[in-house]
Design an enzyme around this catalytic site. Structure first.
Site, short mmCIF file in Angstrom:
data_model
loop_
_atom_site.label_atom_id
_atom_site.label_comp_id
_atom_site.label_asym_id
_atom_site.label_seq_id
_atom_site.Cartn_x
_atom_site.Cartn_y
_atom_site.Cartn_z
N SER A 118 7.22 0.24 33.74
CA SER A 118 7.53 0.32 35.18
C SER A 118 6.58 -0.58 35.95
O SER A 118 5.70 -1.23 35.38
CB SER A 118 7.40 1.76 35.67
OG SER A 118 6.05 2.20 35.58
N LYS A 119 6.75 -0.59 37.27
CA LYS A 119 5.94 -1.46 38.12
C LYS A 119 4.45 -1.20 37.95
O LYS A 119 3.63 -2.11 38.07
CB LYS A 119 6.33 -1.28 39.58
CG LYS A 119 7.71 -1.81 39.93
CD LYS A 119 8.03 -1.58 41.39
CE LYS A 119 9.42 -2.07 41.74
NZ LYS A 119 9.76 -1.82 43.15
N ARG A 120 4.09 0.03 37.67
CA ARG A 120 2.65 0.34 37.59
C ARG A 120 1.99 -0.29 36.36
O ARG A 120 0.77 -0.30 36.25
CB ARG A 120 2.43 1.86 37.58
CG ARG A 120 2.98 2.58 36.38
CD ARG A 120 2.85 4.09 36.56
NE ARG A 120 3.45 4.83 35.48
CZ ARG A 120 2.84 5.09 34.33
NH1 ARG A 120 1.62 4.63 34.11
NH2 ARG A 120 3.44 5.80 33.40
#
Length: 468
Positions: free
Chosen positions: A238-240
């Site tokens: 994911s973006k994290r």
């Protein structure tokens, strides 16, 4: 039969690495079998879709070199066709109006949970013959209530779903707009797709879509549901986790071939081989060899691969991609200075990313205005002053400005002053680059040119005298 595959992203964001891998697998399968690869933009989510996202997807596909044979097709331009199919299903008795309100559906599901049943639509409007005043109905597909659906998946094998577990899915919203499961079936059918390669999060959609195919008298395509990609920490990517957008890897200095090579290895392998050219991927890849287990993204491995590609690609190819990064530094490599491919040829063994190479090559195109403080204190001082003055005299007299004559003068200076070569080379390196990092000094000076070299050394001499 001509193999036809597709990549069908939703334009609600950038092209992420999971989507890029799906596109790559579909592209490779089509190319391996002399087939056709189609790009379709699934933009029916009007609230979340945007032109910027479409551009980001197209930009990512172009950068990766995943050229498509047909498209891009836009679902928003096919609404008339979807309405035609919805009406066909209504006329056949395979679809019906559902007038259930949100409150009624919530109460139904709550009751099912209380009875320890799986929450699902119970078909209460299947046999309704009268409209409910004041209610804009949805249209539901009349899913078979007996038997089961076998999803023949080339990665996972046969997966069985009982029809009693599948509720009557909505195929048209109250405003008449079609839903995903309807549009994807109509598109794949009309576009004559033979293989649908997509993420395993779509596996549960497959039995519903197969039932729709059958209701429309069409043969379903072959399915291949590829496993998800996990981050370094084992959680879903994911973006994290950082750079999950394809173009962010371009921005961070990766070559597209390195990213493609890394993505193809997420779930697929060929012996112990790690590095594959695009041609090798095309020859060796087969969707049936993809592992059904999830793959973990390892940034360090990608960085290693990128370094291999930078080292082993032609200087012309690396220069083609490096030019953009030079532009990000405000440098036009064609305006002045050496040919960028010549810079690459002496830098490509020394960089892991193009960002690093661009930063380390800046001095070839822009005169140094500041010296690294630590490097200057150590190398530009009263001890190095006579060495620099001697080198300035020697280099000024060099008629044939090539690496070998320059090297001879550096060596002669060291011998004449009874010091090691490094005592002569490092002050010159700091003078021309601002720090202590550069390729071999003789080839660096030869590429930098006589005028720039003498000017940089003169400037360093003046800087030392000013400080004194």
């Amino acid at each position: 039969m001509t193999i036809r595959t597709r990549f069908a992203p939703s334009p609600t964001g950038y092209l992420h690495v999971g989507g890029a891998r799906t596109a790559l697998f579909s592209w490779l399968y089509a190319r391996k079998h002399g087939g056709e690869f189609i790009l379709r933009i699934e933009d029916t989510d009007l609230e979340r879709s945007s032109a910027e996202s479409v551009n980001a997807i197209l930009e990512g596909m172009t950068w990766l070199g995943l050229e498509y044979d047909e498209g891009p097709f836009y679902q928003t331009q096919r609404f008339d066709r979807y309405k035609e199919v919805i009406q066909q299903l209504m006329d056949q008795g395979d679809a019906y109006y559902c007038y259930c309100s949100k409150q009624e559906l919530d109460e139904m599901r709550e009751q099912q949970r209380a009875n320890k049943q799986k929450p699902r639509y119970d078909g209460r409007c299947r046999h309704r013959t009268e409209a409910k005043p004041g209610v804009e109905p949805v249209i539901r597909f009349k899913n078979p209530i007996e038997g089961s659906v076998i999803v023949k998946d080339v990665i996972r094998g046969d997966v069985e779903f009982k029809n009693t577990e599948l509720d009557d899915l909505i195929i048209a919203r109250p405003d008449g707009t079609p839903t995903y499961n309807l549009t994807v079936v109509v598109d794949d059918m009309d576009m004559k797709l033979t293989h649908v390669i997509r993420g395993d999060d779509h596996l549960n959609n497959s039995p519903r879509q197969i039932n729709l195919y059958r209701a429309l008298g069409a043969e379903p395509p072959v399915f291949a549901h590829v496993p998800m990609i996990l981050g370094d920490d084992g959680a879903r990517l994911s973006k994290r986790h950082g750079a999950v957008s394809v173009m962010s890897y371009r921005d961070e200095g990766y070559l597209p071939e390195a990213l493609l090579n890394y993505l193809v290895r997420l779930g697929w392998s060929h012996g112990d081989q790690e590095v594959f050219s695009v041609d090798e991927m095309t020859q060796l890849f087969d969707i049936e060899d993809v592992n059904k287990a999830a793959s973990s993204f390892n940034t360090e491995k990608l960085l290693w691969l990128n370094q291999q590609y930078i080292k082993n690609s032609t200087p012309e190819h690396v220069a083609h991609h490096l030019s953009w990064h030079m532009g990000q530094l405000g440098i036009d490599p064609a305006a002045a200075g050496p040919a960028l491919k010549d810079v690459v040829s002496i830098q490509q063994d020394r960089a892991k990313t193009l960002v690093e190479m661009a930063a380390n090559s800046r001095f070839f195109y822009v005169e140094v205005t500041d010296y690294d403080e630590k490097a200057a204190n150590k190398n530009l001082n009263e001890k190095s002053l006579p060495l620099l003055e001697d080198m300035l005299t020697r280099l000024t007299a060099v008629a044939d400005w090539q690496a070998e004559p320059v090297h001879k003068e550096v060596k002669a200076c060291a011998e004449a002053n009874e010091v090691g070569m490094g005592k002569v080379a490092q002050p010159i390196r700091v003078a021309i680059t601002g720090n202590t990092v550069s390729p071999s000094l003789d080839v660096t000076l030869a590429l930098l040119g006589r005028e720039r070299t003498l000017s940089a050394i003169s400037k360093a001499i003046g800087w030392i005298k000013d400080r004194a």
